[in-house]
Design an enzyme around this catalytic site. Sequence first.
Site, PDB file in Angstrom:
ATOM      1  N   ARG A  39       0.856  -1.188   0.000  1.00 15.35           N
ATOM      2  CA  ARG A  39       0.000   0.000   0.000  1.00 15.35           C
ATOM      3  C   ARG A  39       0.886   1.229   0.000  1.00 15.35           C
ATOM      4  O   ARG A  39       1.805   1.312   0.795  1.00 15.35           O
ATOM      5  CB  ARG A  39      -0.855   0.016   1.282  1.00 15.35           C
ATOM      6  N   GLY A  40       0.650   2.147  -0.953  1.00 11.89           N
ATOM      7  CA  GLY A  40       1.327   3.442  -0.851  1.00 11.89           C
ATOM      8  C   GLY A  40       0.543   4.227   0.194  1.00 11.89           C
ATOM      9  O   GLY A  40      -0.369   3.680   0.830  1.00 11.89           O
ATOM     10  N   LYS A  41       0.838   5.524   0.345  1.00  4.47           N
ATOM     11  CA  LYS A  41       0.117   6.285   1.374  1.00  4.47           C
ATOM     12  C   LYS A  41      -1.377   6.298   1.088  1.00  4.47           C
ATOM     13  O   LYS A  41      -2.207   6.112   1.940  1.00  4.47           O
ATOM     14  CB  LYS A  41       0.647   7.726   1.418  1.00  4.47           C
ATOM     15  N   ALA A  43      -2.834   4.657  -1.752  1.00  9.02           N
ATOM     16  CA  ALA A  43      -3.154   3.751  -2.858  1.00  9.02           C
ATOM     17  C   ALA A  43      -2.974   2.317  -2.388  1.00  9.02           C
ATOM     18  O   ALA A  43      -2.217   2.053  -1.452  1.00  9.02           O
ATOM     19  CB  ALA A  43      -2.225   4.039  -4.041  1.00  9.02           C
ATOM     20  N   VAL A  45      -2.090  -1.469  -4.024  1.00  9.86           N
ATOM     21  CA  VAL A  45      -1.544  -2.106  -5.234  1.00  9.86           C
ATOM     22  C   VAL A  45      -1.755  -3.616  -5.144  1.00  9.86           C
ATOM     23  O   VAL A  45      -1.388  -4.231  -4.151  1.00  9.86           O
ATOM     24  CB  VAL A  45      -0.041  -1.800  -5.385  1.00  9.86           C
ATOM     25  N   LYS A  60      -2.802  -0.310  -9.489  1.00  7.97           N
ATOM     26  CA  LYS A  60      -2.690   0.656  -8.384  1.00  7.97           C
ATOM     27  C   LYS A  60      -4.018   1.405  -8.284  1.00  7.97           C
ATOM     28  O   LYS A  60      -4.374   2.193  -9.163  1.00  7.97           O
ATOM     29  CB  LYS A  60      -1.531   1.623  -8.652  1.00  7.97           C
ATOM     30  N   ASP A 154      10.850  10.903  -3.131  1.00  7.37           N
ATOM     31  CA  ASP A 154      10.541   9.837  -2.163  1.00  7.37           C
ATOM     32  C   ASP A 154      11.360   8.590  -2.474  1.00  7.37           C
ATOM     33  O   ASP A 154      10.857   7.463  -2.457  1.00  7.37           O
ATOM     34  CB  ASP A 154       9.033   9.514  -2.172  1.00  7.37           C
TER      35      ASP A 154
HETATM   36  C1  LIG Z   1       5.880  -7.983  -6.241  1.00  9.40           C
HETATM   37  C2  LIG Z   1       5.670  -6.699  -5.446  1.00  9.40           C
HETATM   38  C3  LIG Z   1       5.688  -6.739  -4.078  1.00  9.40           C
HETATM   39  N1  LIG Z   1       5.503  -5.613  -3.351  1.00  9.40           N
HETATM   40  C4  LIG Z   1       5.310  -4.436  -4.002  1.00  9.40           C
HETATM   41  N2  LIG Z   1       5.162  -3.326  -3.245  1.00  9.40           N
HETATM   42  C5  LIG Z   1       4.870  -2.059  -3.651  1.00  9.40           C
HETATM   43  C6  LIG Z   1       5.896  -1.165  -3.857  1.00  9.40           C
HETATM   44  C7  LIG Z   1       5.605   0.180  -4.138  1.00  9.40           C
HETATM   45  C8  LIG Z   1       4.299   0.631  -4.207  1.00  9.40           C
HETATM   46  C9  LIG Z   1       3.980   2.079  -4.359  1.00  9.40           C
HETATM   47  C10 LIG Z   1       3.637   2.454  -5.740  1.00  9.40           C
HETATM   48  N3  LIG Z   1       3.367   2.858  -6.756  1.00  9.40           N
HETATM   49  C11 LIG Z   1       3.291  -0.287  -4.077  1.00  9.40           C
HETATM   50  C12 LIG Z   1       3.576  -1.631  -3.809  1.00  9.40           C
HETATM   51  N4  LIG Z   1       5.301  -4.320  -5.347  1.00  9.40           N
HETATM   52  C13 LIG Z   1       5.474  -5.441  -6.089  1.00  9.40           C
HETATM   53  N5  LIG Z   1       5.488  -5.363  -7.454  1.00  9.40           N
HETATM   54  C14 LIG Z   1       5.130  -4.260  -8.191  1.00  9.40           C
HETATM   55  C15 LIG Z   1       4.557  -3.011  -7.795  1.00  9.40           C
HETATM   56  C16 LIG Z   1       4.407  -2.309  -8.979  1.00  9.40           C
HETATM   57  C17 LIG Z   1       3.833  -0.948  -9.192  1.00  9.40           C
HETATM   58  C18 LIG Z   1       4.481   0.213  -8.538  1.00  9.40           C
HETATM   59  C19 LIG Z   1       3.101  -0.264  -8.133  1.00  9.40           C
HETATM   60  N6  LIG Z   1       4.868  -3.075  -9.986  1.00  9.40           N
HETATM   61  N7  LIG Z   1       5.296  -4.253  -9.508  1.00  9.40           N
END
Ligand SMILES: Cc1cnc(Nc2ccc(CC#N)cc2)nc1Nc1cc(C2CC2)[nH]n1
Length: 325
Positions: A39-41, A43, A45, A60, A154
């Site tokens: 989770r971003g602040k 959002a 995902v 997202k 950030d």
């Molecule tokens: C496997 C995985 C595991 N954890 C996250 N965490 C994460 C990191 C940054 C944000 C914050 C944001 N944006 C949201 C979740 N992202 C992953 N893959 C992504 C995540 C993405 C896009 C950036 C979301 N592509 N692949």
Amino acid sequence: RFAISSDGLLQIEESVLASFIQKASVLGVYDVDKTPLGRGKYATVCRAVHKKTGTSYAAKFMKKRRRNQDQMKEIIHEIAVLTECKMTNKVIRLHEVYESPTEVVLILELAAGGELQHILDGEQCLGEDEARKAMKQILEGVAYLHHKNIAHLDLKPQNLLLSTADCCDEIKLCDFGISKVLEPGVTIREILGTADYVAPEVLNYEPISLSTDIWSIGVLTYVILSGFSPFGADDKQQTYLNISKCSLSFEAEHFKDVSSAAIDFIKSTLIIDPRKRPTVYDLLNHPWISLKINILPSLSPLKPSTQQSSKSTPISQRKSLSCIR
Ligand SMILES: Cc1cnc(Nc2ccc(CC#N)cc2)nc1Nc1cc(C2CC2)[nH]n1
């Protein structure tokens, strides 16, 4: 291509934006995982699999209203920045955009390896070769942004994604939620960013600049080489105090295997006055990053007379001693 607002946000004209947004509902086109990836602040995902092609993405979900405030300007800015960065593989790619009455959904490239933070959890750190390889890619991504006068603001291990788990061969920047376009002559001061990585000028409410990212790059390098945060403390106030005083130390036990070139790289970025910090281009040319290792000049029997010019083996092709020390 995009207009810039006075507070450094890229703007897309309504009609152009409409051409970005798919008509269908995201749930009709993708199977979205219930458990979020992160989770971003503001959002959430989730992994999303395209029903027809089976290709996996990261969806997202961004609320259009947060704390009863309209967020469309910020969401449009993030779409515009991602669009500006579609030509580099050092930034997570935007694939599609969907809209519902309450949310905008960005369909983004999936980095299956997850966050660089994941490697650092449990006080692990990267070996120096892996750290250099990681930093070189991060600097290339930041150089692409800075060339377009975009400050990320950030930069931290949670926003650096790996294509493959536990491997630093492919690292990508993500999350432009608080990024800003810094036009010459336009002053932006905003308290933002994540405590451990935030630069002194942000804490002092002084103008931010591309150099604000350089400070975060220094903190990031310190963290991935040692597993410790240079200004981290038990509470945020103490961390902020450590940052504004730039009280920096390299404890022998944490840096015993770290080269002086790497330490010089870190020291060159953690300077209070932003104007005295190197640019991202300077950092790409820093000896620690552009290290030309002269392997012992090989005496080639074929050419006894001349010393064969020892081609330095590109870092990326040298087997790293150990990915995780
Ligand atoms: C496997 C995985 C595991 N954890 C996250 N965490 C994460 C990191 C940054 C944000 C914050 C944001 N944006 C949201 C979740 N992202 C992953 N893959 C992504 C995540 C993405 C896009 C950036 C979301 N592509 N692949």
